[in-house]
Structure formats: structure tokens, C-alpha cells
Design a protein around this motif. Structure first.
Motif, PDB file in Angstrom:
ATOM      1  N   GLU A 223      81.982 -42.992  45.051  1.00 52.06           N
ATOM      2  CA  GLU A 223      83.184 -43.157  45.855  1.00 52.06           C
ATOM      3  C   GLU A 223      83.654 -44.608  45.825  1.00 52.06           C
ATOM      4  OE1 GLU A 223      85.839 -43.975  49.001  1.00 52.06           O
ATOM      5  OE2 GLU A 223      83.832 -44.802  48.810  1.00 52.06           O
TER       6      GLU A 223
ATOM      7  N   SER B 156      88.983 -37.391  57.920  1.00 52.57           N
ATOM      8  CA  SER B 156      89.287 -36.478  56.815  1.00 52.57           C
ATOM      9  C   SER B 156      90.485 -36.934  56.001  1.00 52.57           C
ATOM     10  CB  SER B 156      89.547 -35.066  57.350  1.00 52.57           C
ATOM     11  OG  SER B 156      88.396 -34.549  57.987  1.00 52.57           O
TER      12      SER B 156
ATOM     13  N   PHE C 143      86.955 -41.366  52.884  1.00 50.67           N
ATOM     14  CA  PHE C 143      86.073 -40.228  53.148  1.00 50.67           C
ATOM     15  C   PHE C 143      86.600 -38.883  52.642  1.00 50.67           C
ATOM     16  CE2 PHE C 143      85.234 -43.146  56.809  1.00 50.67           C
ATOM     17  CZ  PHE C 143      83.932 -43.475  56.473  1.00 50.67           C
ATOM     18  N   LYS C 144      87.823 -38.845  52.099  1.00 52.01           N
ATOM     19  CA  LYS C 144      88.424 -37.541  51.833  1.00 52.01           C
ATOM     20  C   LYS C 144      87.706 -36.756  50.736  1.00 52.01           C
ATOM     21  CE  LYS C 144      92.103 -39.102  48.681  1.00 52.01           C
ATOM     22  NZ  LYS C 144      93.563 -39.203  48.524  1.00 52.01           N
ATOM     23  N   HIS C 145      86.862 -37.431  49.946  1.00 55.37           N
ATOM     24  CA  HIS C 145      86.110 -36.712  48.915  1.00 55.37           C
ATOM     25  C   HIS C 145      84.872 -36.036  49.480  1.00 55.37           C
ATOM     26  CE1 HIS C 145      83.606 -40.224  49.338  1.00 55.37           C
ATOM     27  NE2 HIS C 145      82.692 -39.671  48.578  1.00 55.37           N
ATOM     28  N   LEU C 146      84.517 -36.337  50.741  1.00 59.15           N
ATOM     29  CA  LEU C 146      83.292 -35.805  51.333  1.00 59.15           C
ATOM     30  C   LEU C 146      83.471 -34.356  51.761  1.00 59.15           C
ATOM     31  CD1 LEU C 146      82.242 -38.841  53.570  1.00 59.15           C
ATOM     32  CD2 LEU C 146      81.450 -38.295  51.256  1.00 59.15           C
ATOM     33  N   GLY C 147      82.362 -33.621  51.783  1.00 58.16           N
ATOM     34  CA  GLY C 147      82.377 -32.244  52.226  1.00 58.16           C
ATOM     35  C   GLY C 147      82.244 -32.137  53.734  1.00 58.16           C
TER      36      GLY C 147
ATOM     37  N   VAL D  59      76.052 -42.243  54.005  1.00 57.03           N
ATOM     38  CA  VAL D  59      76.946 -41.128  53.724  1.00 57.03           C
ATOM     39  C   VAL D  59      77.828 -41.417  52.504  1.00 57.03           C
ATOM     40  CG1 VAL D  59      78.876 -39.776  54.634  1.00 57.03           C
ATOM     41  CG2 VAL D  59      76.929 -40.288  56.095  1.00 57.03           C
ATOM     42  N   LEU D  60      78.242 -42.662  52.387  1.00 59.15           N
ATOM     43  CA  LEU D  60      79.092 -43.005  51.242  1.00 59.15           C
ATOM     44  C   LEU D  60      78.237 -43.217  49.992  1.00 59.15           C
ATOM     45  CD1 LEU D  60      81.718 -45.478  52.696  1.00 59.15           C
ATOM     46  CD2 LEU D  60      82.006 -43.093  52.077  1.00 59.15           C
TER      47      LEU D  60
ATOM     48  N   GLU E   2      79.035 -33.777  55.379  1.00 60.60           N
ATOM     49  CA  GLU E   2      79.039 -35.236  55.513  1.00 60.60           C
ATOM     50  C   GLU E   2      80.007 -35.693  56.598  1.00 60.60           C
ATOM     51  OE1 GLU E   2      79.424 -33.735  52.533  1.00 60.60           O
ATOM     52  OE2 GLU E   2      77.936 -34.564  51.121  1.00 60.60           O
ATOM     53  N   ILE E   3      81.180 -35.032  56.661  1.00 65.57           N
ATOM     54  CA  ILE E   3      82.147 -35.377  57.706  1.00 65.57           C
ATOM     55  C   ILE E   3      81.546 -35.118  59.082  1.00 65.57           C
ATOM     56  CG2 ILE E   3      84.363 -34.767  58.742  1.00 65.57           C
ATOM     57  CD1 ILE E   3      84.720 -36.351  56.236  1.00 65.57           C
TER      58      ILE E   3
END
Length: 333
Positions: free
Chosen positions: A189, A74, A79-83, A184-185, A86-87
Motif C-alpha cells: 500500500e 473506508s 485504507f480503501k484497499h483494505l478488506g 494493518v498497513l 482490516e477496517i
């Protein structure tokens, strides 16, 4: 007096030393005028057909391990833009693996198939400048628990840019497979990361850094925003952060008499995208020598004191030369 030096970014063209992406620029959005240059390896480049039947794997882990992975992922720029959904997929797909001391986890020049989060132990990163030379090459970085590595080769379909070895004892990692990582990415991004790397490359402090080292800067920095008229740093306060402006305009002001702080005057040229400030207070451990105020809305990338010292410690002499140059400029005022 020794006020803080405000450096200017020059758009320096350079060749990236390691494999992977050859682009570089700011955090979040790509400011006007920043462009990609050169050729770059295919990003997230597998065809859609490769993922037509993709189902994310899940591997058992207790709540403590899941919480640890979640906290590392996180906070990652990657990855910090993911919800949360997705995390959760990434956390579930991480597989535990342990490497014995002196065992390479990844090897420079080989294809990359996993992204790693280090939970226990220590790893050292080596880069071999001459592929034909014996050994792992030069030690360039040390990974401690809570750090991650291995993403560049997966993102850019390029060979591994470095060798990473467990040292001093077993290293427990969590590994994410290539397909889950890429699925996922999203390409947006990756575009953002390219813009951030380009920005880092244009900051003079990092002109001599290779791509791997600039990526470490990117991984550590975080974005902050300020509204017009807001103080970014204040004269006389302790300094714990280093700032790089990505958008907007700021001015440097100072007071000569502490009892008349309201009598501030502008003491340096205006600061714009690519300029940096705050380094001297971190190096000298002295209070801020000037205040920096947002003239317009300003976006910055920030390194905290610990990351600044870890990443930029070897540049202390260069930065102190900056302070001398600024002192000379002040004497001419």
C-alpha cells in the motif's frame, strides 16, 4: 473560441520541503518510467519482532461513532484497499480524545505516535519554514469533521511535518496508535502511495506545491477507468470534474455546428499520462468546450468540483493564462 486547455506534465525534479517521504508518482499502479528518486525515510520501518506479541486494542464506542469512523476510513486513499476485517480492526482500535481550543494535537518536529480522524470541531494546520521562529508558522490547511491527519510521520518514521491546533471550540477526534496503524498497513500500500505522489508531483499544476499540499491532492482524488472509444467528457455538458490521465491515450474532438454533432474533428494533440483537462469548465462555469474520447483504455485520477476549488482555487490566474494560450493555439489552426 475558448476551448479547454489541455496541460502537459513535465517530469520536474524538486526537493520536498517537509519531512517524510521524498518520493512522488500515479494512483494505483506505477506506470513504466516512473521511478523513485532520492532517499526516503524508512517506511513502516519497525522490525517484525516489534509486533510479535501485538494484539489490536479495542475501545468502546457506540454504533453511530463506529459508523462514522468506518465511513471516513473506508473513503481514505490510505485504507480503501483494505478488506472489511482490516477496517474493523482499525475502527475498534480508535480511541476517543478531545482537545480544547488552541491546544496542539500534533506539533511540528515531534515524533508521531497517532493517526487522527476529526469528528467534531475544526482544526488548523500550520507549517513553520524556520524552526527557530516563534509561533506555529503559516496557516496552510483547515480540517473539518470527516477529515483525517497524522499519517505521514507514522508511515515514514519521520518527525511531524506540521502543527495542527484545535480552533473555535473543542475538537473531538478518534486516534489510532502507531503499532496498529503500521501493522494493518502493508508495504504494498505504501508503494502505491509513493507512485501516486510521484504522479501528482509531475503534473505542472502542482509544480509549486510542497509535499504536504500534494498529499492533500492525493487524498482528494479518485481513480476512474474508461474503455477505448468511450467519452470521458462531452462538449456542451456542464463540467463538474477535473481529470489527470495516469495511463492510456485520449483525443480531443469538437463540432462546430450543434445541429451536426456527428461532424466532430480532432482539435488538439493527443493526451497521454500526465496530461490534464477539464479545469476551465470548472473555473468559468461554462459548458465543456470540447469532448475528450479514450483512444485506448484510459485510467484517470479525478478531482470533483468542490475539491478542485478548495485545493486549486489560488491557481485560478495560472489556469486562466492556460485558457488564453489555448485560444491563441486555436486561432493558428
Amino acid at each position: 473560441s475558448n476551448a479547454e486547455y489541455m496541460g502537459t506534465a513535465a517530469a520536474g525534479e524538486d526537493e520536498m520541503e517537509e519531512s517524510g517521504d521524498e518520493s512522488n508518482s500515479p494512483a494505483g499502479k506505477s506506470p513504466a518510467g516512473h521511478r523513485q528518486r532520492g532517499r526516503r525515510a524508512n517506511v513502516i520501518g519497525d522490525s517484525a519482532e516489534d509486533y510479535a506479541d501485538w494484539v489490536p486494542p479495542t475501545f468502546p464506542k457506540d454504533a453511530q461513532d463506529a459508523s462514522f469512523i468506518n465511513s471516513v476510513v473506508s473513503k481514505s486513499v490510505l485504507f480503501k484497499h483494505l478488506g472489511p476485517a482490516e477496517i474493523s480492526v482499525i475502527v475498534g482500535a480508535m480511541e476517543a480524545c478531545t482537545y480544547q481550543p488552541d491546544t496542539p494535537i500534533i506539533t511540528q518536529g515531534e515524533d508521531g505516535d497517532r493517526y487522527y480522524v476529526l469528528q467534531e470541531g475544526k482544526c488548523e494546520c500550520f507549517v513553520k519554514r524556520d524552526p527557530s521562529a516563534a509561533g506555529h508558522g503559516d496557516l496552510v490547511f483547515t480540517y473539518n469533521p470527516g477529515t483525517a491527519f497524522g499519517e505521514l510521520a507514522l508511515m515514514y518514521n519521520a518527525p511531524r511535518a506540521a502543527t495542527i491546533v484545535a480552533v473555535g471550540g473543542p475538537a473531538k477526534c478518534w486516534a489510532l496508535d502507531r503499532k496498529t496503524f503500521k501493522k494493518v498497513l502493508v508495504s504494498e500500500e505504501t508503494r502505491v502511495r509513493d507512485a501516486q505522489l510521484e504522479f501528482v508531483a509531475k503534473v505542472p499544476l502542482f509544480a509549486e506545491f510542497n509535499k504536504f499540499e500534494r498529499y492533500r491532492v492525493l487524498e482528494a482524488m479518485r481513480a476512474k477507468s474508461y474503455t477505448s472509444g468511450e467519452y470521458i467528457v462531452r462538449q456542451g455538458e456542464a463540467g463538474h470534474e477535473f481529470f489527470m490521465i495516469s495511463e492510456g491515450e485520449a483525443k480531443c474532438v469538437k463540432w462546430e455546428d450543434e445541429s451536426k454533432k456527428e461532424d466532430e474533428h480532432e482539435c488538439y494533440r493527443r493526451l497521454h499520462a500526465g496530461d490534464y483537462f477539464g479545469e476551465l469548465a470548472l473555473l468559468s462555469k461554462k459548458p465543456r468546450a470540447v469532448s475528450v474520447v479514450a483512444v485506448s483504455d484510459v485510467s484517470c485520477y479525478v478531482l470533483d468540483e468542490d475539491d478542485f476549488q478548495r485545493l486549486l482555487g489560488p491557481l485560478d490566474k495560472i489556469l486562466m493564462r492556460n485558457s488564453e494560450a489555448y485560444a491563441v493555439w486555436m486561432q493558428k489552426k
